[in-house]
Motif scaffolding. Structure first.
Motif, PDB file in Angstrom:
ATOM      1  N   ARG A  90      -3.844  13.721   1.465  1.00  0.00           N
ATOM      2  CA  ARG A  90      -4.449  12.528   2.048  1.00  0.00           C
ATOM      3  C   ARG A  90      -4.946  11.579   0.961  1.00  0.00           C
ATOM      4  N   VAL A  91      -5.499  12.124  -0.095  1.00  0.00           N
ATOM      5  CA  VAL A  91      -5.983  11.289  -1.193  1.00  0.00           C
ATOM      6  C   VAL A  91      -4.813  10.590  -1.875  1.00  0.00           C
ATOM      7  N   GLU A  92      -3.717  11.310  -2.056  1.00  0.00           N
ATOM      8  CA  GLU A  92      -2.545  10.700  -2.688  1.00  0.00           C
ATOM      9  C   GLU A  92      -1.943   9.598  -1.825  1.00  0.00           C
ATOM     10  N   ALA A  93      -2.152   9.662  -0.511  1.00  0.00           N
ATOM     11  CA  ALA A  93      -1.609   8.646   0.393  1.00  0.00           C
ATOM     12  C   ALA A  93      -2.464   7.383   0.423  1.00  0.00           C
ATOM     13  N   LEU A  94      -3.671   7.434  -0.126  1.00  0.00           N
ATOM     14  CA  LEU A  94      -4.517   6.247  -0.166  1.00  0.00           C
ATOM     15  C   LEU A  94      -3.878   5.185  -1.052  1.00  0.00           C
ATOM     16  N   PRO A  95      -4.121   3.910  -0.701  1.00  0.00           N
ATOM     17  CA  PRO A  95      -3.508   2.841  -1.507  1.00  0.00           C
ATOM     18  C   PRO A  95      -4.111   2.782  -2.909  1.00  0.00           C
ATOM     19  N   THR A  96      -3.265   2.433  -3.855  1.00  0.00           N
ATOM     20  CA  THR A  96      -3.719   2.286  -5.234  1.00  0.00           C
ATOM     21  C   THR A  96      -4.269   0.878  -5.434  1.00  0.00           C
ATOM     22  N   THR A  97      -4.802   0.620  -6.590  1.00  0.00           N
ATOM     23  CA  THR A  97      -5.375  -0.693  -6.901  1.00  0.00           C
ATOM     24  C   THR A  97      -4.317  -1.786  -6.803  1.00  0.00           C
ATOM     25  N   SER A  98      -3.132  -1.496  -7.287  1.00  0.00           N
ATOM     26  CA  SER A  98      -2.071  -2.516  -7.241  1.00  0.00           C
ATOM     27  C   SER A  98      -1.639  -2.796  -5.803  1.00  0.00           C
ATOM     28  N   LEU A 100      -3.590  -2.531  -3.152  1.00  0.00           N
ATOM     29  CA  LEU A 100      -4.675  -3.311  -2.553  1.00  0.00           C
ATOM     30  C   LEU A 100      -4.627  -4.761  -3.031  1.00  0.00           C
ATOM     31  N   ALA A 101      -4.349  -4.969  -4.307  1.00  0.00           N
ATOM     32  CA  ALA A 101      -4.265  -6.333  -4.844  1.00  0.00           C
ATOM     33  C   ALA A 101      -3.135  -7.104  -4.178  1.00  0.00           C
ATOM     34  N   THR A 102      -2.011  -6.449  -3.951  1.00  0.00           N
ATOM     35  CA  THR A 102      -0.875  -7.092  -3.291  1.00  0.00           C
ATOM     36  C   THR A 102      -1.232  -7.493  -1.862  1.00  0.00           C
ATOM     37  N   VAL A 103      -1.861  -6.577  -1.132  1.00  0.00           N
ATOM     38  CA  VAL A 103      -2.239  -6.863   0.256  1.00  0.00           C
ATOM     39  C   VAL A 103      -3.248  -8.008   0.293  1.00  0.00           C
ATOM     40  N   ILE A 104      -4.236  -8.010  -0.584  1.00  0.00           N
ATOM     41  CA  ILE A 104      -5.239  -9.078  -0.619  1.00  0.00           C
ATOM     42  C   ILE A 104      -4.583 -10.411  -0.978  1.00  0.00           C
ATOM     43  N   GLY A 105      -3.642 -10.371  -1.900  1.00  0.00           N
ATOM     44  CA  GLY A 105      -2.910 -11.601  -2.268  1.00  0.00           C
ATOM     45  C   GLY A 105      -2.122 -12.159  -1.102  1.00  0.00           C
ATOM     46  N   ILE A 106      -1.441 -11.298  -0.354  1.00  0.00           N
ATOM     47  CA  ILE A 106      -0.644 -11.757   0.799  1.00  0.00           C
ATOM     48  C   ILE A 106      -1.567 -12.340   1.866  1.00  0.00           C
ATOM     49  N   VAL A 107      -2.675 -11.632   2.146  1.00  0.00           N
ATOM     50  CA  VAL A 107      -3.620 -12.121   3.150  1.00  0.00           C
ATOM     51  C   VAL A 107      -4.207 -13.459   2.697  1.00  0.00           C
ATOM     52  N   GLY A 108      -4.555 -13.572   1.431  1.00  0.00           N
ATOM     53  CA  GLY A 108      -5.080 -14.842   0.909  1.00  0.00           C
ATOM     54  C   GLY A 108      -4.078 -15.968   1.059  1.00  0.00           C
ATOM     55  N   ALA A 109      -2.809 -15.693   0.789  1.00  0.00           N
ATOM     56  CA  ALA A 109      -1.761 -16.714   0.921  1.00  0.00           C
ATOM     57  C   ALA A 109      -1.607 -17.140   2.367  1.00  0.00           C
TER      58      ALA A 109
END
Length: 126
Positions: A90-98, A100-109
């Motif tokens: 389950r821990v390995e399935a958590l999103p990594t920093t990159s 999360l950054a991609t998702v935040i960038g898409i949402v921001g766009a």
């Protein structure tokens, strides 16, 4: 034919009584004898000392048994190796920093496009 005796001890020198054995007489040399009190001089005090020491040991063993029972109870409630394996997955399935950054960038766009849609339409000539 008589049975052959393979015993390495010479029967002429064999000890037939324990009190005749050299080690027996050496170990008893330091014990009291004569005077009517036998060999138990001071025995009561020595026995009392041993009893006191065994009482302390018994108390310590009881404490150790209590501690072991507590530890056994704690270990039975602890997660198993299987549980840890599931947790690791389950821990390995958590999103990594990159990620999360991609998702935040898409949402921001998307938010920027929605809030500036009128300006974008005008700029494109629609």
């Amino acid at each position: 034919m008589a049975a052959e005796n393979n015993d390495p001890v010479d029967p002429a020198n064999a000890v037939t009584r324990l009190s005749d054995h050299p080690r027996w007489t050496e170990s008893r040399r330091d014990l009291k004898h004569g005077g009517g009190d036998g060999t138990s001089g001071g025995m009561e005090a020595r026995v009392k000392s041993l009893e006191d020491k065994f009482e302390k040991i018994d108390t310590k063993l009881t404490g150790i048994a209590t501690d072991l029972a507590y530890l056994k109870g704690k270990s039975e409630g602890a997660p198993s190796a299987k549980d840890f394996g599931e947790l690791k997955g389950r821990v390995e399935a958590l999103p990594t920093t990159s990620k999360l950054a991609t998702v935040i960038g898409i949402v921001g766009a998307i938010v920027a496009i929605v809030t500036k849609w009128a300006d974008i339409k005008t700029a494109l000539g629609w």
